[in-house]
Design a protein around this motif. Structure first.
Motif, PDB file in Angstrom:
ATOM      1  N   LEU A   6       0.214   8.775   2.029  1.00 40.79           N
ATOM      2  CA  LEU A   6      -1.114   8.796   2.660  1.00 40.79           C
ATOM      3  C   LEU A   6      -1.436  10.133   3.319  1.00 40.79           C
ATOM      4  CD1 LEU A   6      -2.011   5.423   4.419  1.00 40.79           C
ATOM      5  CD2 LEU A   6      -3.296   6.665   2.698  1.00 40.79           C
TER       6      LEU A   6
ATOM      7  N   LYS B 175      -4.210  11.938   1.926  1.00 40.34           N
ATOM      8  CA  LYS B 175      -5.547  11.381   2.147  1.00 40.34           C
ATOM      9  C   LYS B 175      -5.928  11.433   3.625  1.00 40.34           C
ATOM     10  CE  LYS B 175      -5.378   8.317  -1.828  1.00 40.34           C
ATOM     11  NZ  LYS B 175      -5.552   6.941  -2.322  1.00 40.34           N
TER      12      LYS B 175
ATOM     13  N   GLU C  95      -2.650   1.060  -1.273  1.00 40.29           N
ATOM     14  CA  GLU C  95      -1.891   2.295  -1.053  1.00 40.29           C
ATOM     15  C   GLU C  95      -0.383   2.072  -1.136  1.00 40.29           C
ATOM     16  OE1 GLU C  95      -3.184   5.268  -0.958  1.00 40.29           O
ATOM     17  OE2 GLU C  95      -5.256   4.553  -0.935  1.00 40.29           O
TER      18      GLU C  95
END
Length: 180
Positions: free
Chosen positions: A98, A101, A142
């Motif tokens: 992550l 992002k 995710e």
């Protein structure tokens, strides 16, 4: 122990990766158990001397292998649940991914609702919301595990994303995220 947690920690904003990863991990371990059980075992989960999960450092936990799982399964100081241990490792790996992002904490906070509940009684405190369903779905996409909508609502309460302190509580609005 519960009063200390309630008065000083629960509902206060957590905006760093390691703190958010730890809270997600502990909420997953709490599933099906009482929060008091997790609080009693939290020192063993995060001990500075010998941390079961290396201080919830995602970079370290993401590299755990079978030997680490067996070590954790033998540690009576923590909740010994193989599926939850595997989820904690899986979630460390997803936390690292992550970063591309924007990171775990901003990702979780992006599900903050425009309004927070205003419960007058404990019966009025929600256990899930449209946002916790959306967060759960997005985290699963995710690669996260043990992040159901009820668990994610508990996370949202714990890290200050929603304020479910009762109206009139001395803690209502103390996070600075929501006014009393």
């Amino acid at each position: 122990m519960m009063r200390e947690y309630y008065d000083t920690e629960w509902g206060m904003p957590v905006r760093d990766e390691q703190g958010m990863y730890e809270r997600i991990s502990l909420e997953a371990f709490q599933a099906g158990l009482s929060w008091a059980t997790i609080l009693r075992k939290r020192p063993a989960f995060r001990s500075a001397f010998r941390s079961a999960f290396d201080g919830f450092d995602p970079d370290v936990v993401a590299r755990y292998g079978d030997d680490d799982v067996e070590r954790l399964m033998a540690d009576a100081g923590i909740v010994r649940n193989r599926a939850k241990i595997h989820a904690t490792i899986t979630n460390a790996q997803a936390t690292i991914r992550l970063r591309d992002k924007g990171g775990l904490a901003p990702f979780v906070w992006s599900f903050q609702p425009s309004e927070t509940p205003t419960p007058r009684t404990f019966d009025e405190v929600p256990t899930k919301s449209a946002e916790s369903f959306a967060l759960s779905k997005a985290l699963r996409k995710e690669g996260f595990a043990f992040v159901g909508p009820t668990t994610m609502y508990a996370l949202m309460e714990a890290v200050g994303i929603v304020d479910t302190h009762l109206l009139g509580s001395h803690r209502r609005g103390t996070s600075g995220v929501w006014s009393g």
